[in-house]
Design an enzyme around this catalytic site. Structure first.
Site, PDB file in Angstrom:
ATOM      1  N   TYR A  96     -32.420   2.331 -21.723  1.00  0.00           N
ATOM      2  CA  TYR A  96     -32.970   0.739 -21.518  1.00  0.00           C
ATOM      3  C   TYR A  96     -32.294  -0.009 -20.901  1.00  0.00           C
ATOM      4  O   TYR A  96     -31.133  -0.161 -21.491  1.00  0.00           O
ATOM      5  CB  TYR A  96     -33.607   0.308 -22.958  1.00  0.00           C
ATOM      6  N   GLY A  97     -32.686  -0.913 -19.922  1.00  0.00           N
ATOM      7  CA  GLY A  97     -32.237  -2.245 -19.598  1.00  0.00           C
ATOM      8  C   GLY A  97     -30.599  -2.220 -19.517  1.00  0.00           C
ATOM      9  O   GLY A  97     -30.034  -1.223 -18.893  1.00  0.00           O
ATOM     10  N   ASN A 155     -37.275 -18.723 -16.698  1.00  0.00           N
ATOM     11  CA  ASN A 155     -38.346 -19.610 -16.580  1.00  0.00           C
ATOM     12  C   ASN A 155     -37.869 -20.788 -15.797  1.00  0.00           C
ATOM     13  O   ASN A 155     -38.562 -21.470 -14.917  1.00  0.00           O
ATOM     14  CB  ASN A 155     -38.986 -20.262 -17.901  1.00  0.00           C
ATOM     15  N   ARG A 197     -40.531  -5.559 -20.143  1.00  0.00           N
ATOM     16  CA  ARG A 197     -39.646  -6.403 -19.126  1.00  0.00           C
ATOM     17  C   ARG A 197     -40.374  -6.124 -17.793  1.00  0.00           C
ATOM     18  O   ARG A 197     -40.908  -4.877 -17.792  1.00  0.00           O
ATOM     19  CB  ARG A 197     -38.243  -6.040 -19.073  1.00  0.00           C
ATOM     20  N   SER A 231     -30.210 -14.750 -24.654  1.00  0.00           N
ATOM     21  CA  SER A 231     -31.252 -13.600 -24.230  1.00  0.00           C
ATOM     22  C   SER A 231     -32.502 -14.051 -24.735  1.00  0.00           C
ATOM     23  O   SER A 231     -32.975 -14.333 -25.791  1.00  0.00           O
ATOM     24  CB  SER A 231     -31.053 -12.231 -24.661  1.00  0.00           C
ATOM     25  N   ASP A 233     -29.804 -14.682 -14.460  1.00  0.00           N
ATOM     26  CA  ASP A 233     -29.343 -14.114 -15.789  1.00  0.00           C
ATOM     27  C   ASP A 233     -27.618 -14.203 -15.525  1.00  0.00           C
ATOM     28  O   ASP A 233     -27.092 -14.284 -16.416  1.00  0.00           O
ATOM     29  CB  ASP A 233     -29.780 -12.606 -15.646  1.00  0.00           C
TER      30      ASP A 233
HETATM   31  P1  GTP Z   1     -32.596 -12.618 -20.487  1.00  0.00           P
HETATM   32  O1  GTP Z   1     -33.383 -11.769 -19.644  1.00  0.00           O
HETATM   33  O2  GTP Z   1     -32.884 -11.687 -21.889  1.00  0.00           O
HETATM   34  O3  GTP Z   1     -31.345 -13.041 -20.592  1.00  0.00           O
HETATM   35  O4  GTP Z   1     -33.624 -13.917 -20.972  1.00  0.00           O
HETATM   36  P2  GTP Z   1     -34.084 -15.120 -20.023  1.00  0.00           P
HETATM   37  O5  GTP Z   1     -33.330 -16.257 -20.819  1.00  0.00           O
HETATM   38  O6  GTP Z   1     -34.048 -15.267 -18.809  1.00  0.00           O
HETATM   39  O7  GTP Z   1     -35.426 -15.193 -20.930  1.00  0.00           O
HETATM   40  P3  GTP Z   1     -37.069 -15.812 -20.311  1.00  0.00           P
HETATM   41  O8  GTP Z   1     -36.953 -16.978 -19.280  1.00  0.00           O
HETATM   42  O9  GTP Z   1     -37.388 -14.847 -19.696  1.00  0.00           O
HETATM   43  O10 GTP Z   1     -37.487 -16.510 -21.548  1.00  0.00           O
HETATM   44  C1  GTP Z   1     -38.381 -15.779 -22.281  1.00  0.00           C
HETATM   45  C2  GTP Z   1     -39.034 -16.476 -23.503  1.00  0.00           C
HETATM   46  O11 GTP Z   1     -38.844 -17.959 -23.400  1.00  0.00           O
HETATM   47  C3  GTP Z   1     -40.619 -16.473 -22.875  1.00  0.00           C
HETATM   48  O12 GTP Z   1     -41.065 -16.039 -24.324  1.00  0.00           O
HETATM   49  C4  GTP Z   1     -40.990 -18.068 -22.459  1.00  0.00           C
HETATM   50  O13 GTP Z   1     -42.352 -18.171 -22.857  1.00  0.00           O
HETATM   51  C5  GTP Z   1     -39.969 -18.686 -23.370  1.00  0.00           C
HETATM   52  N1  GTP Z   1     -39.740 -20.061 -23.032  1.00  0.00           N
HETATM   53  C6  GTP Z   1     -39.142 -20.399 -21.489  1.00  0.00           C
HETATM   54  N2  GTP Z   1     -38.796 -21.670 -21.499  1.00  0.00           N
HETATM   55  C7  GTP Z   1     -39.699 -22.118 -22.349  1.00  0.00           C
HETATM   56  C8  GTP Z   1     -39.989 -23.823 -22.669  1.00  0.00           C
HETATM   57  O14 GTP Z   1     -39.633 -24.656 -21.849  1.00  0.00           O
HETATM   58  N3  GTP Z   1     -40.569 -23.995 -23.615  1.00  0.00           N
HETATM   59  C9  GTP Z   1     -40.731 -22.915 -24.820  1.00  0.00           C
HETATM   60  N4  GTP Z   1     -41.313 -23.210 -25.829  1.00  0.00           N
HETATM   61  N5  GTP Z   1     -40.659 -21.700 -24.505  1.00  0.00           N
HETATM   62  C10 GTP Z   1     -39.983 -21.143 -23.438  1.00  0.00           C
HETATM   63  C1  SPV Z   2     -30.409  -9.744 -21.999  1.00  0.00           C
HETATM   64  O1  SPV Z   2     -30.698  -9.392 -23.126  1.00  0.00           O
HETATM   65  O2  SPV Z   2     -29.685 -10.889 -22.110  1.00  0.00           O
HETATM   66  C2  SPV Z   2     -30.990  -9.148 -20.706  1.00  0.00           C
HETATM   67  C3  SPV Z   2     -31.698  -7.969 -20.894  1.00  0.00           C
HETATM   68  O3  SPV Z   2     -30.740  -9.799 -19.705  1.00  0.00           O
HETATM   69  S1  SPV Z   2     -30.881  -6.675 -20.726  1.00  0.00           S
HETATM   70  O4  SPV Z   2     -30.143  -6.469 -19.444  1.00  0.00           O
HETATM   71  O5  SPV Z   2     -31.414  -5.614 -21.378  1.00  0.00           O
HETATM   72  O6  SPV Z   2     -29.509  -6.900 -21.478  1.00  0.00           O
HETATM   73 MN    MN Z   3     -29.449 -11.738 -20.178  1.00  0.00          MN
END
Ligand code: GTP
Ligand code: SPV
Ligand code: MN
Length: 612
Positions: free
Chosen positions: A227-228, A284, A395, A278, A303
């Protein structure tokens, strides 16, 4: 020894044949791994489209992938992992530096020799009955000034197809290795050898898992998970854990950050990197579609960011990856329409739900769930099932170039104007705070805490320290890493300004006080205005806050009380937090840089004055 003598030709198909001592070393290493793991075949991956398509077709036939409806989701696939293999495993992640103190108290440590002794019997024969793929990859464009290269050997075609989306794979990388470039050796096995004639399972893995890093010899050995980040070793293992060590030694930085270009209504461009833990909103923000008129955001990365000082005294950043491995749940039209558009086709989805018409669904894609689905485990699901249809850490894997928001020059390095630190904080931390200077900014990064998410094992929602969003990803002693940040400030003379943000503050009634998502553009706009020097700021004990009225709230209805609460600073709460920070710093003994101890003392003085 010559190349032909060292290569087991009977197992190998396409093997690029460049001359040079680097090539001999590579071939010798591949053979050594094959001798240990005993695959039936060795396939040198060329990275061609035909090869990628054939890999995917093979996995469909074998049952690892389900092909989605070609009209709805062209050339896209769904994988369902083993229920015990759904996220990163921090408890099974090891930094095997020669000296324990170089891993530090926040990492699991094992002496290299001890870890090798533990891994050897696991890898012995672990690829029997399978193909061993040799995947040469570049992080950053091939031959780029901030780029690094590596090779992953793996028995997982799913990992290969993912690496092909997430990195640049191809013979040009082998050519660089042949010419003598430094490269990182990564070895991966799902740990599920096949007996003669035994049928494979859809998601081979092993209950025993190890994700081990050898920073002194630039190696990664990962066993048991497909996984990932456990399996795409170029990502967290190389581009963060190993690269952070390279950065420490060579004067650059490897960070868990997104990277964007913000363009204001007058056409000024700013480059912003942001470190959030994470599943805390990097993808977003990387794909932000501003609700503020006239503002534009271009995506550079979601990321990982590598940062190097340039000749002009600025810090330059690249996104070393070539794709997104993004969290599916919570990604929808109203939250991240750019991601939804990016996912039109050519996607590998993992652990999302399957619709009856051959498409995918997850919580948050649409407001209303379909009446019937097959959930991530392969079981029938209806909205009253009482469990999510998609795994919370499900994912998508997709090429970065597919994002409609991608910058035309996203593969080039950009000068950083601002760095943001954030996390999920229901209390205490305001919507946005500006650091007083670089050292104060480093202190903000070093003291980030965040509520746990489903991206790794552990209790979701529990508050934990996640300095610089790097707690699970720093390949060396985190106190030394803090020191490296302090020192990088002396290496550049036009440093990016540092801010802390928190989209996740909640009211007493448990609802988010800030609408988030596209509305985060209002905070980004204030930051951009600060960089240009024409937005108001007021001092507070924890840093600079937007002057009343400086945050553009036109067009949204947020009660004044909520805004007040979003920026409320409770000295008692912060003094309690300072206490915990001291305890945290103390776990590193005397390795925490004096500059951060001074920052903590100064924060306490300001809070005490404010509270009295
Ligand atoms: P990794 O890939 O794990 O490193 O994470 P990431 O930081 O890229 O996560 P991602 O942007 O996919 O965030 C995922 C979660 O954060 C989702 O459930 C979104 O809905 C939530 N999220 C993102 N931006 C906001 C925000 O501005 N407000 C709220 N309430 N939730 C948010
Ligand atoms: C994280 O967990 O911060 C990710 C997903 O970006 S993984 O690549 O599985 O670690
Ligand atoms: Mn990450």
């Amino acid at each position: 020894m010559t190349m032909t003598e060292t290569r087991p030709a009977h197992l190998t198909d396409h093997a690029p044949a460049y001359g040079g001592s680097g090539m001999d070393e590579l071939v010798a290493w591949v053979n050594e791994i094959a001798e240990l793991t005993r695959p039936d075949r060795i396939h040198w991956v060329s990275g061609s489209k035909a090869e990628h398509d054939a890999l995917l077709a093979g996995m469909v036939e074998q049952g690892t992938l389900i092909r989605l409806d070609d009209a709805k989701r062209p050339n896209s696939f769904l994988a369902r992992s083993d229920a015990g293999d759904v996220a990163r495993l921090e408890s099974r992640t090891f930094i095997c530096s020669e000296r324990r103190e170089d891993a530090g108290p926040t990492n699991n440590w094992k002496a290299p020799a001890e870890m090798r002794a533990a891994l050897e019997p696991l890898f012995a024969g672990s690829m029997r009955g399978r193909t061993m793929y040799v995947v040469p990859f570049s992080m950053g464009k091939v031959g780029g000034p901030i780029s690094q290269i590596g090779v992953q050997v793996t028995d997982s075609p799913y990992a290969v197809a993912s690496i092909e989306l997430m990195t640049r794979v191809g013979d040009e990388v082998v050519e660089l290795i042949a010419e003598g470039a430094q490269w990182v050796r990564t070895v991966h096995s799902v740990g599920r050898p096949l007996a003669d004639g035994e049928d494979d399972v859809a998601w081979p893995s092993n209950d025993e898992k190890y994700i081990s890093h050898f920073p002194d010899t630039l190696e990664v050995w990962s066993f048991g998970s497909g996984y990932g980040g456990n399996a795409i070793l170029a990502k967290k293992c190389f581009a963060l854990r190993i690269a952070s060590v390279l950065g420490r030694d060579q004067g650059w930085m490897a960070e868990h950050m997104l990277l964007i270009r913000v363009i204001d209504p007058a056409g000024h461009a700013f480059h912003v990197a942001a470190a959030f833990p994470s599943a805390c909103g990097k993808t977003n923000l990387a794909m932000l579609r501003p609700t503020l008129p006239g503002w534009k955001v271009e995506t550079l990365g979601d990321d990982i960011v590598w940062i190097r000082p340039g000749d002009d005294g600025r810090l330059y950043a690249i996104n070393p990856e070539a794709g997104f491995f993004g969290v599916a749940p919570g990604t929808g039209e109203s939250t991240n329409v750019t991601a939804v558009e990016t996912l039109w086709g050519n996607v590998i989805f993992t652990n999302v739900a399957l619709t009856d018409d051959g498409d995918v669904w997850w919580e948050g894609l649409t407001d209303e769930a379909p009446e019937h689905l097959i959930d991530w485990r392969g079981d029938d699901w209806t909205p009253d099932a009482g469990r999510p249809a998609a795994h919370p850490n499900s994912r998508f894997t997709v090429a970065a170039s597919q994002a409609p928001s991608i910058s035309p020059d996203w593969e080039e390095a950009v000068p950083l104007d601002a760095i943001l630190f954030g996390g999920r904080r229901a209390t205490n931390v305001p919507l946005v705070v500006e650091a007083r200077d670089w050292e104060h900014g480093v202190f903000l990064g070093a003291t980030i805490s965040s509520e746990r998410t489903a991206a790794a094992e552990g209790t979701v929602g529990e508050l934990r320290r996640d300095p610089f969003a790097m707690m699970p990803f720093c390949g060396y002693n985190m106190a030394d890493y803090f020191g490296h940040w302090v020192e990088m400030g002396a290496k550049a003379d036009r440093l990016p300004r540092i801010f802390q943000v928190n989209w996740f503050r909640k009211g007493d009634d448990g609802r988010f006080l800030w609408p988030g998502f596209g509305e985060n553009s209002r905070v980004i706009a204030w930051i951009a205005d600060r960089l240009r020097g024409d937005a108001g700021v007021v001092d507070s004990p924890i840093g600079g806050l937007p002057e009343p009225g400086a945050l553009d709230l036109t067009g949204i209805e947020i009660p004044d009380d909520d805004i007040r609460e979003l920026f409320d600073i409770d000295p008692a709460g912060w003094l309690a937090e300072a206490e915990l920070t001291e305890e945290f710093f103390d776990t590193f003994g005397d390795r925490v840089p004096a500059a951060l101890r001074e920052q903590l003392a100064a924060l306490r003085r300001r809070l005490e004055t404010a509270g009295s």
